[in-house]
Write a protein that holds these residues in place. Sequence first.
Motif, PDB file in Angstrom:
ATOM      1  N   ARG A 255       0.831  -1.210   0.000  1.00  0.00           N
ATOM      2  CA  ARG A 255       0.000   0.000   0.000  1.00  0.00           C
ATOM      3  C   ARG A 255       0.864   1.257   0.000  1.00  0.00           C
ATOM      4  O   ARG A 255       0.590   2.209  -0.751  1.00  0.00           O
ATOM      5  N   HIS A 256       1.887   1.258   0.846  1.00  0.00           N
ATOM      6  CA  HIS A 256       2.757   2.434   0.930  1.00  0.00           C
ATOM      7  C   HIS A 256       3.504   2.661  -0.388  1.00  0.00           C
ATOM      8  O   HIS A 256       3.600   3.800  -0.867  1.00  0.00           O
TER       9      HIS A 256
ATOM     10  N   LEU B 225       0.108  15.409  -1.166  1.00  0.00           N
ATOM     11  CA  LEU B 225      -0.615  14.159  -1.434  1.00  0.00           C
ATOM     12  C   LEU B 225      -0.229  13.070  -0.445  1.00  0.00           C
ATOM     13  O   LEU B 225      -1.067  12.245  -0.060  1.00  0.00           O
ATOM     14  N   GLN B 226       1.024  13.068  -0.025  1.00  0.00           N
ATOM     15  CA  GLN B 226       1.486  12.045   0.910  1.00  0.00           C
ATOM     16  C   GLN B 226       0.930  12.240   2.318  1.00  0.00           C
ATOM     17  O   GLN B 226       0.941  11.311   3.120  1.00  0.00           O
TER      18      GLN B 226
ATOM     19  N   ARG C  99      -6.125   5.731   3.179  1.00  0.00           N
ATOM     20  CA  ARG C  99      -6.984   5.983   2.022  1.00  0.00           C
ATOM     21  C   ARG C  99      -6.749   4.963   0.914  1.00  0.00           C
ATOM     22  O   ARG C  99      -7.501   4.935  -0.055  1.00  0.00           O
ATOM     23  N   TRP C 100      -5.732   4.130   1.059  1.00  0.00           N
ATOM     24  CA  TRP C 100      -5.401   3.154   0.027  1.00  0.00           C
ATOM     25  C   TRP C 100      -5.703   1.723   0.479  1.00  0.00           C
ATOM     26  O   TRP C 100      -5.098   0.777  -0.005  1.00  0.00           O
TER      27      TRP C 100
ATOM     28  N   VAL D 207       2.249   6.310  -7.234  1.00  0.00           N
ATOM     29  CA  VAL D 207       1.122   6.989  -7.875  1.00  0.00           C
ATOM     30  C   VAL D 207       1.154   8.479  -7.574  1.00  0.00           C
ATOM     31  O   VAL D 207       0.956   9.321  -8.472  1.00  0.00           O
ATOM     32  N   ASN D 208       1.406   8.852  -6.321  1.00  0.00           N
ATOM     33  CA  ASN D 208       1.460  10.272  -5.970  1.00  0.00           C
ATOM     34  C   ASN D 208       2.619  10.980  -6.665  1.00  0.00           C
ATOM     35  O   ASN D 208       2.499  12.141  -7.074  1.00  0.00           O
TER      36      ASN D 208
ATOM     37  N   ARG E  63       1.086   3.825  -3.242  1.00  0.00           N
ATOM     38  CA  ARG E  63       0.677   5.210  -2.991  1.00  0.00           C
ATOM     39  C   ARG E  63       1.810   6.181  -3.324  1.00  0.00           C
ATOM     40  O   ARG E  63       1.587   7.238  -3.923  1.00  0.00           O
TER      41      ARG E  63
ATOM     42  N   ASP F  51      -1.677   6.203   4.487  1.00  0.00           N
ATOM     43  CA  ASP F  51      -1.916   4.954   3.757  1.00  0.00           C
ATOM     44  C   ASP F  51      -3.346   4.451   3.913  1.00  0.00           C
ATOM     45  O   ASP F  51      -3.782   3.567   3.180  1.00  0.00           O
TER      46      ASP F  51
ATOM     47  N   LEU G 130      -7.752  -0.170  -3.559  1.00  0.00           N
ATOM     48  CA  LEU G 130      -7.165   0.556  -4.688  1.00  0.00           C
ATOM     49  C   LEU G 130      -8.253   1.145  -5.573  1.00  0.00           C
ATOM     50  O   LEU G 130      -9.329   0.554  -5.734  1.00  0.00           O
TER      51      LEU G 130
END
Length: 555
Positions: A128-129, A190-191, A197-198, A135-136, A132, A195, A201
């Motif tokens: 997940r981390h 964004l960061q 929120r993820w 993508v960010n 994320r 995590d 996906l």
Amino acid sequence: MKKQSFYTFQSQLWLCLQSHPVELTLGVFFFCFQVMTNGVDYTLARPMEELQLFFPVLFAVTYACNHWFTGRLRAVYYASFLLLAPLILWASRLHLITDSIAYPCTLLLAFFLLIGHRRCADNLGFARHSVRMVVNGALSFCTGLLLYVVCIALYASVIYIFSLPENNHFFGNTFFLILYIAIPLLFCHLQQAGDNRWLVLPRAMQLILNFILSPAILLYTMLLYLYLFSILWHWELPKGGIAYMVMAFIFFSLAGNLSQLIVSRRYYDWFYRRFTLIAVPPLLLFWIGTVHRLAAYGFTESRVYLLAAGVLMTLYVGFLPFRRLGSYRLMLLISSAAIGLLTYIPGISAKRIGEKAQLHRMETLARKLSLWNADTHRIILPDSIVPTDTLRIRQVEELSSAYRYVARTLGEETMKIRYGEDPSERFTHEKNPIRITKSKDGEIMYLYPSYYTFHFPLRHIPLTNYTTLISKAYWIRTKNDVITLYDGENSLFSFNEQQHFAPHVAQMDKWKNHYPEDAAAFRVEVGSYVIIFRNIVYSDGKYHFEDSYPLVFQK
């Protein structure tokens, strides 16, 4: 509602600035540094440009320190900005890193640091981390590019509409303002979401992972298996590039295996559960090709990294079935340690290992060719090296290759002082010159026996009495070396190419660079016509004309 949204955005922006002051200061410093280099002489600007290449590395370090050091240790985070100091002091020598494979390795370490700086309880949290973070980062970069396009469009429109003078530095300064400040701040913003929120996906990400990444890995697996069967059937060695293809296959397969932890529908568990066994044939391809080339040509800096990557990916594939050893964060830490050792520890660095290996190879080949002085440890060169067989030709070329590899590290002058001259400077094969030499303009030329081109400037070719240019002329060569000139559909004349070269071959064989002194070979006269070719190519033991649009004149 709009006012509330504005205040929400303002508070989020202020929170981002408060949470990442060093990252912001770093971006402002690099932007100001870039503006200062505008108009500076290249010899002075080059060290500054080299320093700016380390912005991603410094950003990754400060970002990691921001999360590592809190409370009483917060001062360490603020002090991370001082990492700039040694880079500024060594700016004139940073090209030794940026011009070598050490720089991409440094960027890879910075990427690993961003992904692995947070401790995750298991592979699910790491997945997940990591996703994320990637993508960010991609979203921040794409948004920054879009912002740059908008700024340039608005600026160009204003300049055009109001006929204002153009600022030559606006485009560059705007780009670096977005690159050093806007994109990093957007990434940090964004960061901040965390995590959580993820946990599920986005649908688009699941489509990419389930219907693009994993199917591509399956097709690539089939391709590598087919290639393995092909070389076993023909009983031949794998091609040199296969090792890098297998590396990419293993890397994306490990990523695909990790992605299965965070997709809602795991269609490919059957493949990834058995991947340790599935990966054995591709790894076999990798090791056969790699070991053969190491035995034949010895280590170079890139081959040291290739060998290290092979060892690590073989270990990681073996780790997958085990819960503790199969930790992706553990793999990341091991990879980072290996890259750090091979890049920055002088005695065991990949660069040093490659240099020692090629020096040993150079000495071994020179001894075989009786060109090595054991007392002075230098290459002894006669006036001319004339190999009499294919094996000896290859050995001289390999000796020259090893010599040039070490010369790139030590410098040509140092190499000549310590080990003598490059053997290729005295190397002639039969009647055709094969050497590394300098042209009239000081450019280094590399001429080989299999193929090379000679060029003659058109302005130096005489055209006495030929005044009419036939602009639509073209030519066709038949199998028996006959060249026919056409003007549209009409045939103008024909001549035999090899018969034309016959009186000039003795002179052509003496050409030492790409600037022949005699234009006669480039000029063909037939009746009332003359045709001028720009290039002559030596290939397969013969000379040929090479010019898509030669010049044809008529009296």
